[in-house]
Design a protein around this motif. Structure first.
Motif, PDB file in Angstrom:
ATOM      1  N   LEU A 291       0.843  -1.145   0.055  1.00  0.00           N
ATOM      2  CA  LEU A 291      -0.104   0.109   0.047  1.00  0.00           C
ATOM      3  C   LEU A 291       0.954   1.236   0.026  1.00  0.00           C
ATOM      4  O   LEU A 291       0.478   2.156  -0.780  1.00  0.00           O
ATOM      5  N   CYS A 292       1.831   1.256   0.966  1.00  0.00           N
ATOM      6  CA  CYS A 292       2.826   2.505   0.818  1.00  0.00           C
ATOM      7  C   CYS A 292       3.522   2.646  -0.330  1.00  0.00           C
ATOM      8  O   CYS A 292       3.868   3.798  -0.733  1.00  0.00           O
ATOM      9  N   GLU A 293       3.922   1.568  -1.092  1.00  0.00           N
ATOM     10  CA  GLU A 293       4.520   1.642  -2.261  1.00  0.00           C
ATOM     11  C   GLU A 293       3.755   2.346  -3.366  1.00  0.00           C
ATOM     12  O   GLU A 293       4.338   3.243  -4.226  1.00  0.00           O
ATOM     13  N   VAL A 294       2.422   1.988  -3.291  1.00  0.00           N
ATOM     14  CA  VAL A 294       1.549   2.658  -4.266  1.00  0.00           C
ATOM     15  C   VAL A 294       1.136   4.044  -3.818  1.00  0.00           C
ATOM     16  O   VAL A 294       1.227   5.114  -4.652  1.00  0.00           O
ATOM     17  N   LEU A 295       0.790   4.264  -2.733  1.00  0.00           N
ATOM     18  CA  LEU A 295       0.268   5.402  -2.085  1.00  0.00           C
ATOM     19  C   LEU A 295       1.366   6.469  -1.896  1.00  0.00           C
ATOM     20  O   LEU A 295       1.091   7.811  -2.198  1.00  0.00           O
ATOM     21  N   GLU A 296       2.474   6.153  -1.500  1.00  0.00           N
ATOM     22  CA  GLU A 296       3.714   7.040  -1.482  1.00  0.00           C
ATOM     23  C   GLU A 296       3.458   8.247  -0.471  1.00  0.00           C
ATOM     24  O   GLU A 296       3.571   9.441  -0.742  1.00  0.00           O
ATOM     25  N   PRO A 297       2.954   7.799   0.667  1.00  0.00           N
ATOM     26  CA  PRO A 297       2.937   8.633   1.765  1.00  0.00           C
ATOM     27  C   PRO A 297       3.934   9.663   2.159  1.00  0.00           C
ATOM     28  O   PRO A 297       5.147   8.843   2.067  1.00  0.00           O
ATOM     29  N   ARG A 298       4.017  11.039   2.476  1.00  0.00           N
ATOM     30  CA  ARG A 298       5.299  11.574   2.585  1.00  0.00           C
ATOM     31  C   ARG A 298       5.185  12.389   3.831  1.00  0.00           C
ATOM     32  O   ARG A 298       3.964  12.912   4.292  1.00  0.00           O
ATOM     33  N   PRO A 299       6.150  12.744   4.618  1.00  0.00           N
ATOM     34  CA  PRO A 299       6.281  13.436   5.793  1.00  0.00           C
ATOM     35  C   PRO A 299       5.592  14.732   5.691  1.00  0.00           C
ATOM     36  O   PRO A 299       5.842  15.753   4.588  1.00  0.00           O
TER      37      PRO A 299
END
Length: 216
Positions: A55-63
């Protein structure tokens, strides 16, 4: 001693149980609704094909980002995304069931997660103004919403121009939404399809809100 009659009875019981299970799944699919809080054990099970890391790889959440999670349940993905947006970012974890929200709030308190806001809300009428979030995600949730098109329209509304939306789906979820159906409905609501990863029966798909053309 096991008799032939006993074997036949057991076989018949197995067939009847299987048919009952199929009937229940069909009825649930025809009447979209979230997984009841009493059955929350199922949503806490491991999900190897739609994992937190993928999920994080696709969503790419950023600080520093402000992210919306729709249908958070007991928070299977919440903590991982919240960690990715620290120190100044925030995750708003929305669920339509008050017991789920209360459960998630208790778990967050135990873990000491302070950058998650559990919120009671309906995906068809999100309690946020326009352009509120940098990204949003929902996993095994879209098909549970009685009006999927309205939910997608609401997500498009609360995302900023250029904002990202990730939808995760996986069989054997009775409310499974195919990639083709998802793409068609999302594009009808103004999203631009970007990519998907996984298989036909288990995937994450990412879309975005087209950037503003008015110079803002």
């Amino acid at each position: 001693m096991v008799t032939r009659r006993t074997i036949r009875s057991l076989a018949l019981a197995g067939v009847l149980a299987a048919l009952a299970g199929v009937a229940y799944a069909l009825r649930w699919r025809q009447n979209p609704s979230p997984c009841p809080y009493s059955q929350r054990v199922w949503i806490d099970l491991p999900r190897p094909l739609i994992s937190r890391s993928r999920l994080c790889e696709v969503l790419e959440p950023r600080p520093g980002e402000r992210i919306l999670e729709l249908g958070a349940g007991t928070g299977y993905y919440t903590g991982t995304v919240a960690a990715a947006v620290r120190p100044a970012g925030m995750v708003h974890a929305v669920d339509v069931q008050r017991p789920m929200v209360a459960d998630l709030r208790a778990r967050l308190r135990e873990r000491g997660d302070d950058n998650v806001a559990p919120v009671h809300g309906d995906g068809r009428a999100l309690p946020y103004p326009d352009d509120s979030f940098d990204a949003a995600y929902l996993v095994l949730v879209l098909g549970e919403i009685p009006d999927e098109e309205r939910a997608l329209a609401e997500l498009e509304r609360v995302l900023k121009p250029g904002g990202r939306l990730v939808v995760g789906e996986s069989l054997p979820d009775p409310h499974f939404v195919t990639r083709e159906t998802l793409r068609e409905r999302a594009e009808q609501q103004g999203f631009r399809f970007e990519t998907d990863v996984g298989t036909r029966g288990s995937y994450f798909a990412r879309m975005s809100v087209p950037p503003s053309t008015n110079g803002n």
